[in-house]
Design an enzyme around this catalytic site. Structure first.
Site, PDB file in Angstrom:
ATOM      1  N   CYS A   1      24.245  41.047  35.614  1.00  0.00           N
ATOM      2  CA  CYS A   1      25.157  41.286  34.503  1.00  0.00           C
ATOM      3  C   CYS A   1      25.901  42.000  33.948  1.00  0.00           C
ATOM      4  O   CYS A   1      27.064  42.179  33.703  1.00  0.00           O
ATOM      5  CB  CYS A   1      24.095  41.790  33.549  1.00  0.00           C
TER       6      CYS A   1
ATOM      7  N   PHE B   1      14.978  38.166  37.526  1.00  0.00           N
ATOM      8  CA  PHE B   1      14.629  38.340  39.172  1.00  0.00           C
ATOM      9  C   PHE B   1      15.748  38.644  39.872  1.00  0.00           C
ATOM     10  O   PHE B   1      15.828  38.850  41.046  1.00  0.00           O
ATOM     11  CB  PHE B   1      15.045  36.339  39.176  1.00  0.00           C
TER      12      PHE B   1
ATOM     13  N   GLU C   1      28.449  32.968  30.128  1.00  0.00           N
ATOM     14  CA  GLU C   1      28.363  33.165  31.447  1.00  0.00           C
ATOM     15  C   GLU C   1      27.689  32.113  32.398  1.00  0.00           C
ATOM     16  O   GLU C   1      26.323  31.990  31.932  1.00  0.00           O
ATOM     17  CB  GLU C   1      26.752  34.739  30.980  1.00  0.00           C
TER      18      GLU C   1
ATOM     19  N   SER D   1      18.859  36.823  30.350  1.00  0.00           N
ATOM     20  CA  SER D   1      20.022  36.145  29.317  1.00  0.00           C
ATOM     21  C   SER D   1      19.057  36.448  27.441  1.00  0.00           C
ATOM     22  O   SER D   1      18.639  37.159  27.178  1.00  0.00           O
ATOM     23  CB  SER D   1      19.034  34.501  29.583  1.00  0.00           C
TER      24      SER D   1
ATOM     25  N   LYS E   1       5.184  42.692  33.080  1.00  0.00           N
ATOM     26  CA  LYS E   1       5.738  41.925  33.543  1.00  0.00           C
ATOM     27  C   LYS E   1       7.229  41.459  34.146  1.00  0.00           C
ATOM     28  O   LYS E   1       8.348  41.235  33.620  1.00  0.00           O
ATOM     29  CB  LYS E   1       5.663  40.513  32.409  1.00  0.00           C
TER      30      LYS E   1
ATOM     31  N   GLU F   1       8.892  35.204  36.948  1.00  0.00           N
ATOM     32  CA  GLU F   1       7.876  34.683  37.995  1.00  0.00           C
ATOM     33  C   GLU F   1       8.386  34.272  39.554  1.00  0.00           C
ATOM     34  O   GLU F   1       8.481  33.480  40.389  1.00  0.00           O
ATOM     35  CB  GLU F   1       6.934  33.462  37.235  1.00  0.00           C
ATOM     36  N   ARG F   2       9.782  34.403  39.122  1.00  0.00           N
ATOM     37  CA  ARG F   2      11.042  33.872  40.672  1.00  0.00           C
ATOM     38  C   ARG F   2      10.559  34.295  41.678  1.00  0.00           C
ATOM     39  O   ARG F   2      11.113  34.433  42.741  1.00  0.00           O
ATOM     40  CB  ARG F   2      11.894  33.749  40.232  1.00  0.00           C
TER      41      ARG F   2
END
EC number: 1.2.1.27
Length: 486
Positions: free
Chosen positions: A286, A154, A386, A231, A178, A181-182
């Site tokens: 990141c 996202f 993180e 992540s 893909k 979805e956020r």
């Protein structure tokens, strides 16, 4: 176009917008207000299979299109992205929450990735060595690998997809995307512009959804390679599952990026660099600086200036140009971040700037203000994990050697920065730090698209990173030809 109506997001398969065959949906809120702006389908396995079939069929013709022609097609796409920069940035701010300034910067970095993809005729050239033996020549040829897939996060809904599908497609592959979805709306617009540029149907397919889509991609026998950014736990899962099913996988993972501040640094520029790295994009990236290892000799002065400047930062809706820190992506993430701040306090760190108490100023969005801890050590969760938020930990060290040792003790090794005016210090740092991307007086050492992007240790699973020649190697396979003629 950005509208106020609540949108029902669709998949794009074989050149058409289609409803998901599933019934499950997820609400997409504006993180700055909490108001619903869209509903995204959580597509089932069947949708992925249809997308893969479309990509597989398109590959038969697309892979045979001459490389320069594929590149010219991407130039048209590049032009459309440039013409729609303002709209794309607004969509990012609407669904991700980052400030319009940060979103505009992301759009530009995404465009630069497409610029790289247009140079594929140079990047795909093979190698040749004549007369390797009497009358025998040797050469290496590069070919596309087939249907490939990308799973993107996202936090950079434009830049990271554009790291993947333009380069893969330029190399002659077809693609199943893909996205998170956020943040589904930006992906829709990227696909719309792609087909507006005139690409054949099925070359790029978009399947919206969650973990079912991920698992279907990883298990599908017709997908040859998977690119992932996200992540650390999910990256590890994607890598292990994808490789188990015979796929080539690059999985870019989490980070705990350290900056070492030396006594000979330019104090003003260093403070601004740390602020930009730690708090821009709400720390949801990141490559954000989350730990500063400051040498004792300059620690008090550096911290005083850093705290004073940080307290000036405004928090709020990313569409308001005075705001520097936008919302976090979801209420659940906000609660997780608040838990880390509370953990730091409980573990004995000194809270110098508290980003928890801002609701009365910013309203109902998912906001956490810039937060700074002093007195942090390696036993604390705020140093180890993180957090992915505007939370900065300060560790005082006696010298450069201790700062390097501290940095290298992290399980992550994505980026690391030193602020210094000493070439000797910079050289020592460069040669001894364990990180995939290194900055010297550069607040965010994310390389330009013509360099590879990848970390070390738990920040990366795979062999070849994204972008640059790494990206071309990942999306192609070699054939070594040894030939002679009678």
């Amino acid at each position: 176009m950005i509208t106020t109506e609540i949108k029902r997001v669709k998949n794009h398969i074989n050149g058409e917008w289609v409803e998901s065959t599933g019934t499950e949906v997820e609400a997409v809120p504006n993180p700055a207000t909490g108001k619903i702006i869209a509903y995204v389908p959580l597509s089932p396995k069947e949708d992925v299979e249809k997308a893969v079939e479309a990509a597989k069929a398109a590959y038969e013709t697309w892979s045979k299109v001459p490389v320069p022609n594929r590149s010219r097609q991407l130039y048209k796409y590049l032009q459309l992205l440039q013409e729609n920069k303002e709209e794309l940035a607004k969509i990012i701010t609407l669904e991700n929450g980052k400030t319009l300034t940060d979103a505009t910067g992301e759009v530009q970095r995404g465009i630069e990735a497409v610029e790289l993809a247009t140079s594929t005729p140079n990047l795909m050239m093979g190698q040749a060595l004549p007369n390797i033996a009497s009358g025998i020549d040797g050469s290496i040829w590069r070919y596309p690998i087939g249907v490939v897939a990308g799973i993107t996060p996202f936090n950079f809904p434009m830049m990271i997809p554009l790291w993947m599908f333009p380069l893969a497609i330029a190399c002659g592959n077809t693609f199943v995307l893909k996205t998170s979805e956020r943040t589904p709306l930006l992906a829709e617009r990227l696909v719309e512009l792609f087909y507006e540029a005139g690409f054949p149907k099925g070359v790029l397919n978009l399947v919206q959804g969650g973990k079912d889509v991920v698992n279907s991609i990883l298990e599908n026998k017709d997908i040859q390679a998977v690119s992932f950014v996200g992540s650390e736990p999910v990256a590890r899962y994607v890598y292990e599952t994808g490789t188990k099913h015979g796929k080539r996988v690059q999985a870019l993972a989490g980070a705990k990026n350290h900056a070492i501040v030396m006594p000979d640094c330019n104090l003003e520029k260093t403070v601004q660099g740390v602020i930009g790295s730690a708090f821009a994009s709400s720390g949801e990236r990141c490559m954000a600086c989350s730990v500063v290892a400051v040498v004792d000799e300059i620690a008090d002065e550096f911290i005083d200036v850093l705290v004073a400047e940080t307290k000036k930062l405004k928090v709020g809706d990313g569409f308001h140009e005075d705001n520097y820190v936008g919302p976090l992506i979801r209420e659940s993430h906000k609660e997780r971040v608040l838990g880390y701040i509370n953990s730091g306090v409980a573990d004995g760190a000194t809270l110098l700037v508290d980003g928890r108490k801002i609701k009365e100023e910013v309203g109902e969005g998912y906001f956490v203000g810039a937060t700074i801890f002093d007195g942090v050590n390696q036993e604390m969760k705020i140093w180890q994990d993180e957090i992915f938020a505007p939370v900065l930990s300060i560790v005082r060290v006696k010298d450069l050697e201790e700062g390097i040792k501290l940095t290298n003790q992290s399980k992550f090794a994505n980026g690391a920065v030193i602020y210094t005016s000493s070439g000797k210090h910079a050289q020592t740092f460069r040669d001894n730090i364990d990180a995939g991307m290194i900055g010297v007086n550069v607040n965010v050492p994310a390389p330009m698209a013509f360099f590879a992007f990848a970390g070390n240790k738990a920040s990366f699973f795979g062999d070849l990173g994204t972008n640059g020649t790494d990206g071309v190697q990942f999306y192609t396979r070699k054939k070594v030809v040894t030939e002679r003629w009678f």
